[in-house]
Design a protein around this motif. Structure first.
Motif, PDB file in Angstrom:
ATOM      1  N   THR A 298      -5.271   7.386  -9.407  1.00 52.07           N
ATOM      2  CA  THR A 298      -5.400   6.917  -8.152  1.00 52.07           C
ATOM      3  C   THR A 298      -6.378   5.490  -8.064  1.00 52.07           C
ATOM      4  O   THR A 298      -5.958   4.819  -7.116  1.00 52.07           O
ATOM      5  N   LEU A 365     -10.557   4.135  -2.520  1.00 47.52           N
ATOM      6  CA  LEU A 365      -9.989   5.453  -2.529  1.00 47.52           C
ATOM      7  C   LEU A 365      -8.971   5.062  -1.189  1.00 47.52           C
ATOM      8  O   LEU A 365      -7.842   5.634  -1.520  1.00 47.52           O
ATOM      9  N   GLU A 369      -5.015   6.107  -1.898  1.00 47.76           N
ATOM     10  CA  GLU A 369      -4.537   7.147  -1.293  1.00 47.76           C
ATOM     11  C   GLU A 369      -2.986   6.475  -0.461  1.00 47.76           C
ATOM     12  O   GLU A 369      -2.094   7.051  -0.536  1.00 47.76           O
ATOM     13  N   LYS A 372      -0.228   5.833  -2.782  1.00 50.75           N
ATOM     14  CA  LYS A 372       0.282   7.330  -3.393  1.00 50.75           C
ATOM     15  C   LYS A 372       1.301   7.601  -2.626  1.00 50.75           C
ATOM     16  O   LYS A 372       2.146   8.214  -2.560  1.00 50.75           O
ATOM     17  N   SER A 373       0.772   7.515  -1.002  1.00 49.38           N
ATOM     18  CA  SER A 373       1.556   8.013   0.144  1.00 49.38           C
ATOM     19  C   SER A 373       2.825   7.310   0.247  1.00 49.38           C
ATOM     20  O   SER A 373       3.694   7.786   1.067  1.00 49.38           O
TER      21      SER A 373
END
Lengths: 443, 412
Positions: A298, A365, A369, A372-373
């Motif tokens: 991540t 972060l 995220e 990744k989404s």
């Protein structure tokens, strides 16, 4: 300053648009090399001139050699390095951006620095060396090995193989040059300032050797999930975890050595150094964590890592360097010293650094995220803007902190530093050297 | 010297030697050994005669390195589904065998560029390099006007080299084709290694903006939130198509073919669904596959709202027959007998011919296109072949082919 320009360009991207040498990439090259070689290396060398004679009990090799090293480093490495990088002559390798011709001079200067600082240690006999001495020897010797490895080899190795070596250097630059020098300062200033020897010489030496064994094995963690053989990636990941454990040992020893000095020591040198120690353990544990695959997936490629490297180079190394300089300045009757400016420098650097790390960690972060989404890429850029705006402003505080540090060490009455020196120890002597001797008999 | 001192001295000596050996070990274990394995991998997995970079591409690579592009754009697709679904197949060792020094990068502010070749049109690349925010409003990329002679359509050699390099990224593996992939698979010899197998999963280039020319139908769009669509349009489309859909955004003037004048077109929803999903191959119009169905439906609504319905002009009777004749004789080869864009010559063109059943140009726009052609597309001006009256008749005729909801909307 280059960092500040780069930070502002991210939120005002047309800044310097028509000036090729102010292109973001070039400024970014100048920023990393400037922090590591321009600021930290110079500060370390300065501290060595104070520490090495005390540690070895004899002067450094030659004053004239010192002038040469200073001139080489600043006039033949930094100045041409910066000019060439901004003019577009550079290597696209992180922490190794100065071109080959500059690398040659840098290695020469590092070799001369080894000649300047190291002989005294060997004359004294290695069984009686204090841990700072070990770090200084280790740092100078291993940098001589790793600098050419990281700055020259990847320039000639293709793709994945070159990246593997680059990864090693990214870590060796921090682990084998910056960290040993910074730790040498921590181990020097803490006992000198508290008036007591370090808590445990055994732990200090254990930490020293573990660090030098483990640091070089970390590099490949910069390319997790890549085509570089998995066995190499896993070796680095395991070494990263072990390194975290080692740093806990080192820092425990340092903090135990500082006990009694309070959370905010009166001695500004100790204050800088203590804060640096604190950042050291945080940044190392963070490093161990982010090398693990589940986390790396991540946070890799995000601002999280940028926050991490700022905590390492500014939080740990720069606080140590500042502490070392202040400590030396307190003992030079001819040195100008401005106590107010030093206090301001400390607080601005603390506020700036913590602010930047928190800001970029959260930003990282968010970026990780969003990626990744599966959201559109540009969404991660738009979402980052608020963190980049904050970073640019916080960067101004940091820059002001460095200016205050410069002011603190160049203005004010001569010898004023002597008055903010900690009180002489109970035995009535203010000799630093006895406290820095290893307790051989303790074994 | 005491015994303890001697023991200490010996152990320090041992440790010193061990320390140097550990450094050597780290270089051997994490540098030399991987390099050897990667060399073997490259030899086993590379195509027989892999594509070599041209001189221009090599020079472009040097510009890329000099400007620090790698500090915001990685060139390394990781063995992770999140990377693969956005950029494509993980980077294999042989693909980077000419990358000296490597440009893998460790930070992504912009997207990974390993497979950017063929993802964007060259005119888009030039315009974007010159003034990034003229193409992508929210971009934070610095512009590189120093590589141009004052305008995006006047690139200096360095800009041409850089764009040649960008457009070649990922090409070697793409051109290796299925033969190359099966050779790599055989050379890898890793049927049980789940991670290594990922290198052969999914599309080679998965960039969601890459325009694809395919007869496959796009996911259908229905409904949609007009306000959301208008916000998205303002953020992502107005840079080229202009805020009012007049095709006059800041990025428009350097693109050929020019961005569509959306206000001059009535589009069937299916046509917009198709363009938003597939892009328009041969033009700078990217695909928007990374946007949700709801967002694309909203965008379609916003685009349709740009062309206000106007009273339809009466078509004079004599133009109807003339139009049909002119169309059959001159236009049907490409645009299809029924105007569905699937004429016999359509497949050979660099850009798909317009499908008149799914989009209707305003009369003035149709007349203008027939007179001027579409620069940068195969559509030529028809002033020498057709008279004014014939062109007007043809314009009327192609407009009559529009079916707001055509029976079979497949491809274009």
């Amino acid at each position: 300053m280059f960092g500040l320009v780069a930070a502002w360009q991210l939120i005002a991207p047309d800044l310097g648009r028509d000036v090729a040498w102010l292109g973001w990439g070039r400024v970014r090259y100048a920023h990393t090399q400037g922090i590591m070689l321009g600021w930290l290396a110079n500060a370390f060398f300065a501290f060595l001139y104070h520490a090495v004679p005390i540690l070895t009990g004899r002067p450094v090799t030659s004053a004239r050699l010192g002038v040469w090293i200073f001139a080489l480093w600043n006039l033949a490495v930094m100045a041409p390095g910066w000019v060439l990088v901004l003019a577009g002559v550079s290597q696209p390798l992180e922490w190794a951006e100065f071109p080959l011709v500059v690398d040659v001079v840098a290695v020469l200067a590092l070799a001369l620095a080894a000649v300047q600082f190291l002989p005294g240690f060997f004359r004294r006999g290695i069984e009686s060396l204090y841990v700072s001495s070990w770090y200084i020897i280790g740092g100078l010797v291993f940098t001589l090995l790793s600098y050419p490895m990281g700055n020259v080899v990847p320039e000639f190795l293709p793709g994945a193989a070159g990246a593997a070596i680059s990864g090693l250097w990214i870590h060796d630059a921090v682990g084998l040059f910056v960290t040993p020098m910074a730790l040498a300062i921590l181990y020097f200033v803490i006992p000198a300032s508290t008036g007591r020897p370090v808590f445990s010489h055994f732990l200090s030496m254990l930490g020293f050797w573990l660090l030098f064994f483990l640091y070089p094995l970390n590099g490949t963690h910069h390319y997790v999930y890549s085509v570089i053989p998995m066995a190499a990636q896993l070796t680095a990941i395991v070494a990263s975890a072990l390194l975290g454990v080692t740093v806990v040992i080192v820092v425990t020893n340092l903090f135990l050595s500082m006990r009694g000095a309070g959370l905010l020591p009166k001695d500004p040198a100790l204050r800088f150094v203590g804060t640096g120690t604190f950042f050291y353990v945080i940044v190392s544990l963070q490093g161990s964590a982010q090398a693990q695959m589940a986390v790396n997936e991540t946070v890799h490629f995000t601002d999280w890592v940028v926050a991490h490297s700022h905590m390492a180079m500014l939080g740990f190394a720069s606080f140590a360097a500042a502490g070392g300089l202040v400590h030396a300045w307190q003992r030079m009757p001819e040195a100008r010293y401005n106590a107010t400016a030093i206090t301001w420098a400390y607080w601005m650097l603390v506020v700036g650094l913590v602010g930047m790390v928190v800001d970029l960690t959260i930003g990282g972060l968010v970026q990780g995220e969003l990626w990744k989404s599966g959201a559109p890429w540009i969404d991660s850029v738009t979402a980052s803007r608020v963190y980049w705006v904050a970073r640019a402003h916080i960067g101004s505080i940091l820059a002001a902190g460095f200016i205050a540090l410069l002011v603190g060490l160049t203005t004010g009455p001569r010898g004023a530093g002597m008055s903010v020196r900690p009180a002489p120890s109970t035995d009535g002597r203010d000799e630093v050297a006895p406290r820095l001797a290893p307790a051989t008999e303790a074994l | 010297m005491s015994r303890a001192g001697q023991a200490l001295r010996t152990s320090y000596l041992v440790a010193s030697v061990a320390g140097v050996l550990f450094f050597a070990l780290s270089v051997a274990l994490l540098g030399v050994w991987p390099a050897r394995l990667l060399d073997q991998q490259t030899a086993a997995m590379a195509p027989e005669k892999p594509l070599e970079p041209t001189t221009s591409e090599k020079r472009g690579r040097a510009v890329y390195a000099r400007e620090g592009c790698a500090y915001c754009h990685t060139q390394q697709i990781r063995y992770l589904h999140a990377d693969m679904s956005r950029f494509g197949a993980p980077t294999l060792a042989w693909e980077t065998r000419r990358d000296t020094p490597h440009l893998w990068g460790t930070r992504r502010i912009g997207p990974d560029l390993s497979r950017v070749g063929g993802t964007r049109s060259l005119d888009w690349q030039y315009a974007h390099l010159y003034a990034p925010r003229a193409m992508v409003a929210a971009s934070v990329m610095p512009g590189y006007p120093a590589l141009f002679d004052g305008a995006p359509d006047r690139p200096r050699q360095e800009a041409r080299d850089l764009v040649a390099y960008l457009d070649a990224l990922g090409r070697a593996r793409e051109l290796a084709g299925p033969e190359g992939e099966s050779r790599a698979r055989a050379g890898c010899n890793c049927p049980d290694d789940e991670m290594q197998q990922m290198a052969f999963e999914g599309p080679l280039n998965a960039h969601p903006a890459r325009a694809i020319r395919t007869p496959d139908a796009a996911p259908a769009l229905a409904g949609g939130d007009l306000e959301r669509g208008q916000a998205l349009y303002g953020r992502h489309c107005a840079t080229c198509h202009g805020t009012t859909g007049a095709g006059d955004g800041p990025g428009a003037r350097y693109l050929a073919p020019a961005p569509a004048k959306l206000a001059e077109h009535a589009y069937a929803t299916a046509r917009l669904a198709d363009v938003l999903w597939h892009g328009v191959a041969g033009s700078a119009m990217p695909a928007w596959r990374d946007y949700s169905t709801e967002d694309r439906a909203a965008l379609a609504l916003a685009v349709q709202a740009l062309s206000a319905p106007r009273p339809e002009p009466e078509v004079p009777a004599h133009l109807v027959t003339l139009g049909r004749e002119v169309y059959a004789a001159n236009c049907a080869q490409c645009h299809g007998v029924d105007g569905d864009g699937r004429g016999s010559a359509a497949g050979k063109l660099t850009m798909a011919p317009a499908n008149f059943t799914a989009q209707r140009l305003s009369l003035t726009e149709a007349v203008r296109v027939l007179r001027e052609g579409v620069h940068g597309s195969p559509m030529a001006p028809w002033t020498t072949r057709l008279t004014d009256a014939e062109r007007l008749a043809a314009a009327h005729y192609v407009r009559s082919l529009f079916r707001a909801a055509p029976p079979a909307m497949v491809g274009r």
